[in-house]
Design an enzyme around this catalytic site. Structure first.
Site, short mmCIF file in Angstrom:
data_model
loop_
_atom_site.label_atom_id
_atom_site.label_comp_id
_atom_site.label_asym_id
_atom_site.label_seq_id
_atom_site.Cartn_x
_atom_site.Cartn_y
_atom_site.Cartn_z
N ILE A 97 0.85 -1.20 0.00
CA ILE A 97 0.00 0.00 0.00
C ILE A 97 0.88 1.25 0.00
CG2 ILE A 97 -1.95 1.17 1.11
CD1 ILE A 97 -2.57 -1.51 2.54
N LYS A 105 2.15 -7.62 9.62
CA LYS A 105 0.73 -7.74 9.32
C LYS A 105 0.20 -9.17 9.13
CE LYS A 105 1.30 -7.31 4.36
NZ LYS A 105 0.79 -6.84 3.10
N SER A 113 -7.40 -1.25 10.34
CA SER A 113 -7.91 -2.38 9.57
C SER A 113 -9.35 -2.71 9.96
CB SER A 113 -7.02 -3.59 9.86
OG SER A 113 -7.63 -4.77 9.43
N ALA A 114 -10.08 -3.24 9.01
CA ALA A 114 -11.44 -3.71 9.30
C ALA A 114 -11.42 -4.85 10.30
CB ALA A 114 -12.10 -4.18 8.01
N TYR A 174 -1.94 -9.12 16.19
CA TYR A 174 -1.94 -8.18 15.06
C TYR A 174 -3.17 -7.27 15.15
CZ TYR A 174 -3.34 -6.42 10.54
OH TYR A 174 -3.80 -5.60 9.55
N LYS A 191 -3.81 -2.92 16.05
CA LYS A 191 -4.58 -1.89 15.31
C LYS A 191 -5.53 -1.17 16.27
CE LYS A 191 -2.53 -2.58 11.49
NZ LYS A 191 -1.53 -1.58 11.07
#
Ligand code: UFG
Length: 340
Positions: free
Chosen positions: A12, A84, A124-125, A149, A153
């Site tokens: 990204i 990630k 993140s979702a 992880y 977030k």
């Protein structure tokens, strides 16, 4: 504006570096190449016609960070640099907390001490866990994280919000909750380049299509969805990259934000099943992808797709590119990329 992009050589990050430059900003990259390759800079240079500044080093190293911040006069930061892999985080929780949380704290500290005005955090979702409502609005509760992880977030969003409140207007920030980024730059010059076996569906699929791996395993076809496979909100990485530019522009502007450190879903708003995605890939490339159906992958949820209205309205950003386009671009990139 001069924008520091941590993890700017990653999937990204590299696409965002290009969109930043195209929008008239000056991207400055930090990367430690723990899950990316220096050759991505060649791709970025081919697209832009020049090579952005790169500082090779680790965001958990304050001595390194200080040297970067003293040399560059950074106006804004997009902080991508993070580990990630969900499964790996369960095996190495301390490494994930040390890296993802430690780097965020150090970068925010630098931001406060060097007059940085805008900060965008990669969330993140995954913070929604297994959602109760679909599409998922930002008002949906964050569920207790099921992996270190995911927890980094959630904690990251909180650290950012508390720091932004304390900064009292001198630093503005937002967290972007990504759904499933896929695709590659349409030039075919940069794309996703996971080191080792890909964890995610699309890089695995393109490697199977290229003959680098024998078969794709679909993780479960007994989910309560129309075709039995999991549903995700797959978003083109160029759209996702542009969401960062839209976010920065509002943070740099005088526009009043309704919240301190808002969170935004970055998704298309449309769910696509794993089977539909494979069929779309086969249609746009003309390649038949050999796949078998295996058991569900532990920790996977049935369906996850965004309600993107908040970012559409508040930041004026909307996804424009289709899943078909993303898969065509991912395939073009796969054909150009080094064999794994
Ligand atoms: N899948 C397969 N076969 C594979 C890989 C994936 O069938 O080889 C399926 C998964 O079961 C899932 C879908 O494809 O139904 C998407 O899986 P990905 O691994 O590509 O993505 P996830 O939705 O599991 O995870 C992604 C990011 C995470 C992030 C999460 C947020 O990789 O970092 O979205 O929703 F936390």
């Amino acid at each position: 504006m001069k924008i520091l992009v941590t993890g700017g050589a990653g999937f990204i990050g590299s696409h965002t570096v290009i969109e930043l430059a195209l929008a008239g900003h000056t991207p400055i990259i930090i990367d430690n190449f723990s899950n990316s390759r220096p050759s991505v800079l060649d791709g970025i240079e081919s697209v832009l016609g020049y090579r952005p500044t790169l500082h090779t080093g680790d965001c958990t190293n304050p001595v390194f960070l200080t040297s970067v911040f003293e040399r560059e006069h950074i106006d804004g930061i997009i902080h991508f640099a993070a580990l990630k892999a969900v499964g790996e985080s369960l095996e190495q929780p301390l490494r994930y907390y040390r890296n993802n949380i430690g780097s965020l704290i150090d970068i925010l500290d630098m931001a406060l001490h060097h007059g940085v005005r805008a900060f965008v955090f990669s969330s993140s979702a995954t913070v929604y866990g297994d959602p109760e409502t679909l599409p998922i609005p930002e008002t949906a509760p964050r569920k207790p994280a099921t992996s270190p992880y995911g927890n980094t977030k959630q904690i990251g969003e909180d650290i950012l919000r508390d720091t932004t409140i304390m900064a009292n207007g001198t630093l503005r920030s937002a967290a972007l909750r990504y759904f499933n980024p896929i695709g590659a730059h349409p030039s075919g010059l940069i794309g996703e380049l996971p080191l080792g076996t890909p964890n995610n569906l699309v890089p695995y699929l393109t490697q199977v299509a290229a003959g680098n791996r024998s078969t794709l395993t679909v993780f479960g076809n007994d989910y309560p969805t129309p075709d039995g496979t999991g549903i995700r909100d797959f978003i083109h990485v160029v759209d996702l990259a542009q969401a960062h530019i839209a976010t920065l522009e509002v943070l740099f502007s005088e526009k009043r934000l309704l919240e301190t450190s808002p969170v935004y879903n970055v998704g298309t708003g449309t769910g696509t099943s794993v089977k539909e995605l494979i069929e779309t890939f086969e249609r746009v490339t003309g390649i038949t992808v050999p796949y078998t159906v295996g058991p569900r992958r532990s920790g996977d949820i049935t369906s996850c797709y965004a309600d993107p209205q908040k970012i559409n309205k508040e930041l004026g950003w909307k996804a424009k590119l289709s899943v078909a386009q993303a898969l065509e671009d991912a395939w073009r990139w796969q054909q150009n990329s080094p064999k794994q």
